[in-house]
Design a protein around this motif. Structure first.
Motif, PDB file in Angstrom:
ATOM      1  N   GLY A 195       0.816  -1.206   0.000  1.00  0.00           N
ATOM      2  CA  GLY A 195       0.000   0.000   0.000  1.00  0.00           C
ATOM      3  C   GLY A 195       0.851   1.258   0.000  1.00  0.00           C
ATOM      4  O   GLY A 195       0.410   2.321  -0.435  1.00  0.00           O
ATOM      5  N   GLY A 238      -7.964  -3.026  -2.886  1.00  0.00           N
ATOM      6  CA  GLY A 238      -7.291  -4.121  -3.609  1.00  0.00           C
ATOM      7  C   GLY A 238      -8.162  -5.364  -3.762  1.00  0.00           C
ATOM      8  O   GLY A 238      -8.466  -5.792  -4.879  1.00  0.00           O
ATOM      9  N   SER A 242      -9.935  -6.700  -7.218  1.00  0.00           N
ATOM     10  CA  SER A 242      -9.469  -8.000  -7.670  1.00  0.00           C
ATOM     11  C   SER A 242     -10.656  -8.966  -7.826  1.00  0.00           C
ATOM     12  O   SER A 242     -10.713  -9.759  -8.768  1.00  0.00           O
ATOM     13  CB  SER A 242      -8.395  -8.450  -6.684  1.00  0.00           C
ATOM     14  N   GLY A 332       4.557  -8.035  -0.189  1.00  0.00           N
ATOM     15  CA  GLY A 332       3.633  -6.903  -0.051  1.00  0.00           C
ATOM     16  C   GLY A 332       2.211  -7.319  -0.345  1.00  0.00           C
ATOM     17  O   GLY A 332       1.967  -8.290  -1.076  1.00  0.00           O
ATOM     18  N   ALA A 336      -1.191 -10.638  -2.835  1.00  0.00           N
ATOM     19  CA  ALA A 336      -2.357 -11.473  -2.482  1.00  0.00           C
ATOM     20  C   ALA A 336      -3.284 -11.592  -3.704  1.00  0.00           C
ATOM     21  O   ALA A 336      -4.175 -12.440  -3.736  1.00  0.00           O
ATOM     22  CB  ALA A 336      -3.114 -10.852  -1.312  1.00  0.00           C
TER      23      ALA A 336
END
Ligand code: KG4
Ligand code: ZN
Length: 397
Positions: A195, A238, A242, A332, A336
């Motif tokens: 981030g 995020g 995603s 980071g 993910a």
């Protein structure tokens, strides 16, 4: 040795106890206790992380998390504890309410079997970092255990070596081991995508880092979060983006939108993501009054994820071509992301001599285990304990 790890750099409060062993070339970590409290819901109401709110939440949650990990590690035993209360109070003077909570816990238990405390000293939000540091120093004073500072980004670099799901690992990557073997990780290239950071780092050895490129404006995770906000999706963006993009991919739909790929052809290893975010903003403005349909949001998420991934892949490929490396390490929160994970898995297949190390999904985002691991590596590297650790918001690798 047994290490207590503490992480409070942003919006996750995390504490763990790990048993670390082995030399620097192949360390192993056995997780004895691990606890994490995510403040995401609290910050989501504000659309982003508020440092003073983060600080208050850390101060509220550190002692309950420590209590849990001590119990999980079977280190919570009643007994006497002699302490210099004035010294501890002085250490905690700026952390509201933490002194009372710590004393309440410490007066009832024996000193645990811990050899070292590691705490994140930066980079991150300084008020948030200070809570973790003061907490670590107060425990150090009470229990007479040394503390060493860890760099949060070094934690992200080490995170692929640890798999808490099995609770015992060999330091060898639990996943994605392609070629290479023990002791053959270096020289490595680390891509850090979180981030707050987007960096390409040449890693000659643990502790020997050379940042060859970084973002000139927004970090990639920040761009995900900002685009999500533009699309009216809650913080952190995020995972939301995603998910939408994954739905679009599952439907085999092509995006009806086009976004730029900033700096994709530049000759350096730097990045820029704010232009993509601005392009999304202008795109969405065209729909003012009418609003975006769910399928249009999906379409933007898909194109955004594609654009960001293409830039990350292209710069990493260029680094593969320019630098001799054996391993690609990615750390980071953004790793993910399923699509980005798959894209990098495909990329390394083009380079048979390179192995890919990526963390399990729950180790990709902030946690205390990576901080304990970074502390161990630092300890093996000869880093000494300090009683005067300071928070450094912009701490570099
Ligand atoms: O490493 P991290 O937990 O905290 C920092 O050190 O910054 O990374 C958090 C970032 C956030 O920007 C979040 O939106 C992003 O990681 N993130 C993701 C995903 N999960 C978390 N970005 C894209 N896709 C995801 N699945
Ligand atoms: Zn992080």
């Amino acid at each position: 040795m047994k290490i207590l790890g503490i992480e409070t750099s942003c919006d996750e409060t995390a504490v763990c106890i790990v048993k670390a062993q082995g030399a620097k070339e192949h360390p192993s970590f056995n997780v004895l206790g691990n606890a994490l409290y995510s403040q995401i819901k609290i910050h989501a109401e504000h659309g982003g992380v508020f440092p003073m709110l983060a600080k208050r939440e850390h101060a509220k949650n550190l002692v309950p998390l420590l209590t849990k990990v001590l119990k999980d590690a079977d280190m919570y035993h009643s007994g006497d504890q002699k302490m210099d209360l004035d010294k501890i109070k002085l250490i905690l003077n700026r952390e509201e309410g933490l002194f009372e909570q710590i004393i309440e816990l410490l007066k009832n238990i024996k000193k645990p079997d811990i050899d070292l405390i590691t705490v994140t000293s930066g980079p991150g939000l300084e008020p948030a970092l200070w809570v973790g540091i003061s907490f670590a120093q107060a425990l150090s004073e009470a229990w007479d255990i040394p503390v060493i500072a860890a760099n949060h980004m070094e934690g992200h670099i080490i995170s692929p070596l640890i798999s808490p799901s099995t609770s015992e690992t060999s330091g060898l990557p639990p996943l994605n081991l392609r070629g290479g073997s023990e002791g053959e990780i270096f020289p490595a290239l680390a891509l850090l995508i979180s981030g707050g950071h987007t960096e390409l780092v040449l890693v000659e050895d643990w502790g020997k880092y050379n940042v060859i490129g970084k973002t000139r404006d927004d970090a990639v995770g920040e761009a995900f979060d900002k685009v999500a906000r533009i699309l009216d999706l809650p913080y952190p963006g995020g995972p939301r983006i995603s998910r939408l993009a994954a739905e679009a991919r599952a439907e085999n739909s092509e995006s009806e939108f086009t976004l730029p790929r900033p700096m994709i052809h530049s000759k350096d290893f730097d990045f820029s993501f704010s232009g993509i975010k601005t392009a999304v903003l202008y795109m969405v403005k065209k729909f003012e009054g009418v609003g975006l349909s769910e399928s249009q949001k999906k379409s933007i998420a898909l194109e955004f994820e594609d654009a960001v991934t293409e830039v990350l892949i292209s710069k990493t490929r260029k680094a593969f071509e320019d630098c001799e490396i054996k391993t690609l390490i990615i750390g980071g929160g953004v790793i993910a992301n399923t699509y980005i994970r798959e894209s990098f898995t495909k990329l390394v297949q083009e380079f048979p001599g390179v192995q890919l190390l990526i963390p399990d999904i729950d180790m990709a985002t902030d946690n205390a285990i990576m901080i304990a691991a970074a502390g161990y590596i630092n300890f093996l590297g000869g880093k000494t304990a300090s009683k005067n650790i300071i928070a450094e918001g912009n701490l570099a690798l």
